[in-house]
Design a protein around this motif. Structure first.
Motif, PDB file in Angstrom:
ATOM      1  N   THR A   1      30.011  16.610   5.066  1.00 17.35           N
ATOM      2  CA  THR A   1      29.253  15.758   6.000  1.00 17.35           C
ATOM      3  C   THR A   1      28.131  16.545   6.686  1.00 17.35           C
ATOM      4  O   THR A   1      28.103  16.646   7.918  1.00 17.35           O
TER       5      THR A   1
ATOM      6  N   SER B   1      30.830  10.043   5.619  1.00 15.85           N
ATOM      7  CA  SER B   1      32.007  10.389   6.427  1.00 15.85           C
ATOM      8  C   SER B   1      32.934   9.194   6.593  1.00 15.85           C
ATOM      9  O   SER B   1      32.778   8.166   5.954  1.00 15.85           O
TER      10      SER B   1
ATOM     11  N   SER C   1      30.256  21.083   7.750  1.00 12.95           N
ATOM     12  CA  SER C   1      31.120  20.886   6.583  1.00 12.95           C
ATOM     13  C   SER C   1      30.296  20.464   5.372  1.00 12.95           C
ATOM     14  O   SER C   1      29.350  19.671   5.501  1.00 12.95           O
TER      15      SER C   1
ATOM     16  N   TRP D   1      34.513  18.239   9.020  1.00  9.44           N
ATOM     17  CA  TRP D   1      33.865  17.008   8.565  1.00  9.44           C
ATOM     18  C   TRP D   1      34.200  15.809   9.431  1.00  9.44           C
ATOM     19  O   TRP D   1      33.570  14.764   9.309  1.00  9.44           O
TER      20      TRP D   1
ATOM     21  N   PRO E   1      31.190  14.866  12.668  1.00  9.42           N
ATOM     22  CA  PRO E   1      30.087  15.814  12.445  1.00  9.42           C
ATOM     23  C   PRO E   1      29.061  15.884  13.583  1.00  9.42           C
ATOM     24  O   PRO E   1      28.688  16.988  13.998  1.00  9.42           O
TER      25      PRO E   1
END
Ligand code: NAD
Length: 487
Positions: free
Chosen positions: A188, A101, A185, A159, A162
């Motif tokens: 992530t 991320s 997502s 994302w 998260p």
């Protein structure tokens, strides 16, 4: 102890988490580290069958554990244990989060993770405090409302934060007595899996939390359209929110909470403390490189102080040094993907064609990874792409106004109404502006949430409906039944 770590060390398992166990699956979607652009793992795509298996596990767990009908304090206790385990495993969670991320290792443990554990405790404590009501009826009658869990909630998260988003969805849903099937997502997903594992360790009955990995069109669609999903809780883009509404309308009605995009204004009046305003505005657009739904990406400033504020912002937005998220010294986040860098470039080019000027930035950083320079855009009118579109990056537009009425008019966005910031020393002006702006949250002389989890968050207009956080999020996870008894 240094927080810097080797990004090849954490194990990223290509699996779902169903009924209290990992279910391995093919890593179908290649995943790249935003900090250096290297491929590092793959995300599976749960199809209709896997999603159904997760939903059935959730239904079965509700039945065998009696979760929704427990004495509420029992739910509180076990959820608090889960929050403690999240704190105890903060380092591992932080590492799993920062590699895929844009979140920075130095912001995770005391930031996202500590706050998420606190929020889970907050919702756990509501379990025995929020209920129905009795109504004033005739003496020979008893009228009341009782509240009940929905059953299986389908949750979908974006994302950009998260761990936080997982907590926002799972905390209230579980405290309120539901089971959850969560689709994080596809960019992530790993911390959601580990949080589910920790929940099982904490004693939350296996199957109450299931995590299915995959994309929107396949996994997300199968989840929101599943007949045994009683309620949908979604955070993501307005476009995906619309697709979910359509899918639900076609496949059977169910309530939903939608937390969607934003293009939030920050209004700086001529009596504002300009240093405070510049500090807050710069922080809000630089945090996570502007990849936050609440990013205050449109500055509206009184013409008499526009030059001074622009200069102060340019100073604060210059000299940032990009670096990998797993290096403790890094203070500026990457952009989530190469595709998003192209999208930003394309939108800024269009903005310039439409008459805007780029005062600062407007291009990516040289070197590895997906990093974009903090960008200041001036000269953009209300219809300009840079003012209208949610760019979702470190891009700030600056527009000026000549009186309060014009400020409120320009603040109004045709599509979004998530948040707004107001900077003034005049209380009466602040109160009038709070009422005049169309936004679900208004901050005065600050920008951004505090750790007061009692304050709900949610949008007006196409920024969504329903609330996350606060008592509202808990209540949104229970349905109300009206009872009238003739005595
Ligand atoms: P996105 O809408 O592309 O994806 C969000 C999630 O929805 C992902 O899990 C994705 O797989 C899933 N999804 C996509 N299409 C779907 C479909 N048709 N059916 C079911 N699921 C589907 O958003 P993103 O790029 O991950 O996140 C950024 C967006 O999220 C921004 O617009 C941002 O403003 C918004 N956001 C809003 C809030 C809030 O509280 N309002 C918070 C964070 C992010």
């Amino acid at each position: 102890m240094s927080l810097t770590f080797d990004p090849t060390q954490p194990e990223f398992r290509s699996a779902h988490y169903i009924g209290g166990s990992y279910v391995d699956d093919n890593p179908s979607i290649p995943m790249f580290r935003p900090s250096d652009g290297r491929e590092f793992a793959g995300c599976p795509i749960a199809g209709v069958d896997t999603v159904d298996r997760a939903v059935q596990a959730a239904k079965a767990a509700l039945k065998t554990s009696g979760w929704g009908g427990l004495r509420p304090r029992e739910r509180t206790d076990v959820l608090r244990r889960w929050a403690d385990l999240i704190d105890e495993n903060a380092l591992k969670l932080a590492q799993l989060e920062t590699v895929p991320s844009t979140r920075l290792i130095n912001q995770m443990i005391k930031g996202d993770i500590a706050v998420t554990a606190e929020q889970i405790r907050f919702f756990a404590e509501l379990a025995d405090k929020e209920g129905g009501d009795t109504a004033p009826t005739a003496e020979g009658q008893l009228g009341m409302t009782i509240t009940e869990p929905y059953g299986v909630v389908g949750a979908i998260t974006p994302w950009n934060f998260p761990i936080s988003m997982t907590g926002w969805k799972l905390g209230p849903a579980l405290a309120a007595g539901n089971a959850v099937v969560l689709k994080p997502s596809e960019m992530t997903p790993f911390t959601s899996l580990f949080m589910a594992e920790l929940a099982t360790q904490a004693g939350i009955p296996a199957g109450l939390i299931n995590v299915v990995l995959g994309d929107g069109p396949t996994t997300g669609n199968a989840l929101t359209g599943h007949e045994d999903i009683a309620k949908v809780s979604f955070t993501g883009s307005t476009r995906a929110g619309q697709a979910i509404m359509e899918n639900i309308a076609r496949n059977g009605m169910k309530p939903m909470t939608l937390e969607l995009g934003g293009k939030s204004p920050q209004i700086v009046f001529n009596d504002a403390d300009l240093t405070l305003a510049a500090d807050n505005i710069a922080r809000s657009i630089l945090f996570n490189a502007g990849q936050a739904c609440v990013a205050g990406s449109r500055v509206l400033v009184h013409e008499s102080v526009a030059d001074a504020l622009t200069e102060a912002l340019a100073t604060r937005m210059s000299g940032l040094v990009p670096g990998p998220a797993w290096n403790e010294a890094t203070n500026y986040s990457a952009i989530i993907s190469e595709k998003q860098i192209f999208r930003m470039d394309e939108m800024l080019q269009r903005a310039c064609t439409e008459g805007a000027e780029i005062l600062l930035g407007g291009e990516r950083f040289e070197g590895p990874g997906y990093f974009y320079k903090p960008t200041l855009v001036t000269g953009a009118g209300q219809d300009n792409t840079a003012v209208r579109e949610e760019i979702f990056g470190p891009v700030l537009t600056i527009q000026s106004f000549s009186d309060d009425e014009e400020a409120c008019e320009v603040a109004d966005h045709p599509v979004y109404g998530l948040c707004a910031g107001i900077y003034t020393r005049d209380l009466s002006r602040a109160l009038k502006t709070i009422r005049a702006v169309t936004a679900g949250t208004v901050w005065v002389n600050r920008y951004g949430r505090s750790r007061d989890h009692i304050l709900p968050t949610g949008g007006y207009k196409s920024s969504g409906f329903g609330k996350d956080l606060g008592k509202e999020a808990y209540k949104a996870n229970r349905q109300s039944k009206t009872v009238l008894i003739d005595l």
